[in-house]
Write an enzyme that holds these catalytic residues in place. Structure first.
Site, PDB file in Angstrom:
ATOM      1  N   ASP A  27       4.903   3.296 -18.781  1.00 16.12           N
ATOM      2  CA  ASP A  27       3.628   3.543 -18.102  1.00 16.12           C
ATOM      3  C   ASP A  27       3.879   3.590 -16.590  1.00 16.12           C
ATOM      4  OD1 ASP A  27       1.109   3.436 -17.020  1.00 16.12           O
ATOM      5  OD2 ASP A  27       0.410   1.791 -18.280  1.00 16.12           O
ATOM      6  N   ASN A  50      -4.697   8.818 -20.816  1.00 16.93           N
ATOM      7  CA  ASN A  50      -4.722  10.297 -20.868  1.00 16.93           C
ATOM      8  C   ASN A  50      -4.846  10.905 -19.464  1.00 16.93           C
ATOM      9  OD1 ASN A  50      -6.803  12.943 -22.337  1.00 16.93           O
ATOM     10  ND2 ASN A  50      -4.589  12.868 -22.192  1.00 16.93           N
ATOM     11  N   CYS A  78      -1.433   8.742 -25.025  1.00 13.09           N
ATOM     12  CA  CYS A  78      -1.048   7.588 -24.209  1.00 13.09           C
ATOM     13  C   CYS A  78      -2.285   6.708 -24.031  1.00 13.09           C
ATOM     14  CB  CYS A  78      -0.433   8.017 -22.884  1.00 13.09           C
ATOM     15  SG  CYS A  78      -1.552   8.891 -21.776  1.00 13.09           S
ATOM     16  N   CYS A 116      -1.819  10.233 -17.175  1.00 13.51           N
ATOM     17  CA  CYS A 116      -0.439  10.314 -16.649  1.00 13.51           C
ATOM     18  C   CYS A 116       0.536  10.896 -17.680  1.00 13.51           C
ATOM     19  CB  CYS A 116       0.060   8.941 -16.201  1.00 13.51           C
ATOM     20  SG  CYS A 116      -0.929   8.179 -14.900  1.00 13.51           S
ATOM     21  N   ARG A 117       0.903  10.083 -18.678  1.00 11.84           N
ATOM     22  CA  ARG A 117       1.988  10.486 -19.564  1.00 11.84           C
ATOM     23  C   ARG A 117       1.610  11.597 -20.534  1.00 11.84           C
ATOM     24  NH1 ARG A 117       2.999   4.585 -21.620  1.00 11.84           N
ATOM     25  NH2 ARG A 117       0.743   4.633 -21.204  1.00 11.84           N
ATOM     26  N   SER A 118       0.491  11.420 -21.276  1.00 10.90           N
ATOM     27  CA  SER A 118       0.187  12.442 -22.292  1.00 10.90           C
ATOM     28  C   SER A 118      -0.227  13.788 -21.701  1.00 10.90           C
ATOM     29  CB  SER A 118      -0.807  11.938 -23.345  1.00 10.90           C
ATOM     30  OG  SER A 118      -2.052  11.623 -22.793  1.00 10.90           O
TER      31      SER A 118
HETATM   32  P1  4NP Z   1      -1.297   6.841 -18.994  1.00 11.11           P
HETATM   33  O1  4NP Z   1      -1.287   5.830 -17.751  1.00 11.11           O
HETATM   34  O2  4NP Z   1      -1.555   5.987 -20.213  1.00 11.11           O
HETATM   35  O3  4NP Z   1       0.059   7.419 -18.964  1.00 11.11           O
HETATM   36  O4  4NP Z   1      -2.389   7.836 -18.721  1.00 11.11           O
HETATM   37  C1  4NP Z   1      -2.309   4.923 -17.483  1.00 11.11           C
HETATM   38  C2  4NP Z   1      -3.450   5.335 -16.865  1.00 11.11           C
HETATM   39  C3  4NP Z   1      -4.445   4.437 -16.565  1.00 11.11           C
HETATM   40  C4  4NP Z   1      -4.285   3.100 -16.896  1.00 11.11           C
HETATM   41  C5  4NP Z   1      -3.133   2.690 -17.539  1.00 11.11           C
HETATM   42  C6  4NP Z   1      -2.140   3.612 -17.834  1.00 11.11           C
HETATM   43  N1  4NP Z   1      -5.281   2.159 -16.563  1.00 11.11           N
HETATM   44  O5  4NP Z   1      -5.053   0.964 -16.775  1.00 11.11           O
HETATM   45  O6  4NP Z   1      -6.349   2.561 -16.056  1.00 11.11           O
END
Ligand code: 4NP
Length: 159
Positions: A127, A13, A10, A15-17
């Site tokens: 997201d 790294n 993702c 939340c989702r992954s």
């Molecule tokens: P992830 O979520 O891609 O599922 O880990 C996010 C975590 C942080 C950010 C964006 C999405 N960020 O903009 O910091």
């Protein structure tokens, strides 16, 4: 019999992954397949390298008895394209980033994780970073479903 390796990808790294990583890992362990399947996760963005998963993801997962506690964010690196058979992105943007990074001789599978979903209403895991509580529940719902689908796929193809 060789091992199959899966990398979930993702943006951050956190939340989702990591949710996909821990959920699929737990399923693999429950099925007694830990010796056959290697699971990991990484991000295409560098803001959270070295950080634990987002506490909102960790708490939502814990309520479903899935543990994210031991995970640490890292970036996707070129070596991942040689180490993993499947690199599965949470959304199109991250899939595109992987396509741009992939070496010309990459032999594995690049795709969207939700291509393995049994429910058909989402192609991407949204997201949840700027979403509310329900965004994190949706991530878990989608990830649990696609994990089952991925296991079914691997059993049919190579397990
Ligand atoms: P992830 O979520 O891609 O599922 O880990 C996010 C975590 C942080 C950010 C964006 C999405 N960020 O903009 O910091």
């Amino acid at each position: 019999m060789g091992k199959i390796s899966v990398l979930f990808v993702c943006l951050g790294n956190i939340c989702r992954s990591p949710t996909a990583h821990a959920t699929f890992q737990q399923l693999i362990e429950r099925e007694g397949l830990s010796h056959r399947v290697v699971v990991d996760s990484a991000g295409t963005g560098d803001w959270h390298i070295g950080h634990p998963p987002d506490p909102r993801s960790t708490q939502a997962a814990r309520r479903r008895a899935i543990s994210l506690e031991s995970l640490t964010a890292r970036l996707v690196i070129e070596e991942d394209f040689y180490r993993f058979n499947y690199l599965l992105a949470m959304d199109q943007k991250n899939l595109q980033a992987l396509k741009e990074m992939a070496p010309a001789n990459f032999k594995g599978q690049l795709g969207l994780f939700l291509d393995f979903a049994e429910r058909g209403d989402y192609r991407e895991v949204p997201d949840p970073y700027y979403a509310g509580h329900e965004g994190f529940e949706l991530v878990l719902d989608l990830v649990e479903d696609a994990s089952q689908g991925l296991l079914t796929h691997l059993r049919a193809r190579c397990l």
